[in-house]
Design a protein around this motif. Structure first.
Motif, PDB file in Angstrom:
ATOM      1  N   UNK A 154       2.973  -4.600   5.556  1.00 21.51           N
ATOM      2  CA  UNK A 154       2.169  -4.659   5.080  1.00 21.51           C
ATOM      3  C   UNK A 154       1.613  -3.921   3.993  1.00 21.51           C
ATOM      4  N   UNK A 155       1.431  -2.561   4.673  1.00 23.46           N
ATOM      5  CA  UNK A 155       1.827  -1.153   3.556  1.00 23.46           C
ATOM      6  C   UNK A 155       2.378  -0.918   2.272  1.00 23.46           C
ATOM      7  N   UNK A 156       4.222  -0.857   2.716  1.00 25.32           N
ATOM      8  CA  UNK A 156       4.984  -1.253   2.157  1.00 25.32           C
ATOM      9  C   UNK A 156       5.500  -2.316   1.178  1.00 25.32           C
ATOM     10  N   UNK A 157       4.847  -3.343   1.164  1.00 27.90           N
ATOM     11  CA  UNK A 157       5.027  -3.792  -0.105  1.00 27.90           C
ATOM     12  C   UNK A 157       4.133  -4.353  -1.283  1.00 27.90           C
ATOM     13  N   UNK A 158       2.883  -2.884  -0.860  1.00 21.16           N
ATOM     14  CA  UNK A 158       2.173  -3.092  -2.020  1.00 21.16           C
ATOM     15  C   UNK A 158       2.623  -2.792  -2.935  1.00 21.16           C
ATOM     16  N   UNK A 159       2.068  -2.519  -3.991  1.00 23.32           N
ATOM     17  CA  UNK A 159       2.732  -2.042  -6.032  1.00 23.32           C
ATOM     18  C   UNK A 159       2.300  -0.117  -5.315  1.00 23.32           C
ATOM     19  N   UNK A 160       0.803  -0.484  -5.222  1.00 18.80           N
ATOM     20  CA  UNK A 160       0.437   0.803  -5.165  1.00 18.80           C
ATOM     21  C   UNK A 160      -0.535   1.342  -3.509  1.00 18.80           C
ATOM     22  N   UNK A 165      -3.560   3.884   3.468  1.00 20.94           N
ATOM     23  CA  UNK A 165      -2.462   3.869   3.681  1.00 20.94           C
ATOM     24  C   UNK A 165      -0.805   4.135   3.811  1.00 20.94           C
ATOM     25  N   UNK A 166      -1.005   5.163   3.012  1.00 21.27           N
ATOM     26  CA  UNK A 166      -0.172   7.017   3.941  1.00 21.27           C
ATOM     27  C   UNK A 166      -0.611   7.159   5.431  1.00 21.27           C
ATOM     28  N   UNK A 167      -2.005   7.243   5.379  1.00 20.70           N
ATOM     29  CA  UNK A 167      -2.513   7.701   6.573  1.00 20.70           C
ATOM     30  C   UNK A 167      -2.078   6.917   8.267  1.00 20.70           C
ATOM     31  N   UNK A 168      -2.084   5.385   7.117  1.00 20.95           N
ATOM     32  CA  UNK A 168      -2.504   4.454   8.407  1.00 20.95           C
ATOM     33  C   UNK A 168      -0.454   4.614   8.486  1.00 20.95           C
ATOM     34  N   UNK A 169       0.409   4.784   7.657  1.00 22.17           N
ATOM     35  CA  UNK A 169       1.850   4.769   7.991  1.00 22.17           C
ATOM     36  C   UNK A 169       1.835   6.358   8.987  1.00 22.17           C
ATOM     37  N   UNK A 170       1.490   6.973   8.982  1.00 21.42           N
ATOM     38  CA  UNK A 170       2.201   8.192   9.676  1.00 21.42           C
ATOM     39  C   UNK A 170       0.993   8.060  11.058  1.00 21.42           C
ATOM     40  N   UNK A 171       0.193   7.231  10.981  1.00 24.59           N
ATOM     41  CA  UNK A 171      -0.452   6.930  12.252  1.00 24.59           C
ATOM     42  C   UNK A 171       0.735   5.544  13.188  1.00 24.59           C
TER      43      UNK A 171
END
Length: 112
Positions: free
Chosen positions: A70-76, A81-87
């Motif tokens: 869900x985070x990766x398919x967002x346009x921006x 989001x970046x912090x969430x992906x790291x976690x």
């Protein structure tokens, strides 16, 4: 399988009874089976625990993958989001470590 033709009366306190009852309900076994497994050291209960563990770890992995998608398919992507992906990546790494530890425990148990 040998017929069970002997009775064994065992006295337990309320806590022990409640624990056996909860285990029998959770594992969908009779209380006799739970007591027999505990007494005789059968692997059936261990197997059920392992299967439940693997099921739960798999569910966590599926949820993490859905979140990542869900985070990766967002346009921006936002800083959150970046912090969430790291976690999410840290959690995935911990799950991999847990899986490796689990595999080692199984190997040790099988070697006995």
């Amino acid at each position: 399988m040998e017929k069970r033709n002997k009775n064994l009366l065992v006295r337990v306190n309320n806590d022990e009874y409640d624990r056996a009852k909860k285990m029998s309900e959770y594992y969908q076994m009779s209380m006799s089976e739970v007591v027999r497994i505990s007494f005789c050291g059968s692997n059936t209960l261990d197997k059920n625990i392992r299967l439940e563990f693997l099921y739960q770890v798999n569910k966590i992995g599926v949820n993490l993958n859905q979140l990542t998608r869900k985070v990766n398919i967002k346009d921006k992507q936002t800083p959150f989001d970046i912090l969430l992906l790291g976690e999410v990546q840290l959690i995935k790494n911990e799950l991999k470590k847990l899986s490796k530890q689990y595999d080692e425990i199984i190997k040790i148990k099988k070697a006995k």
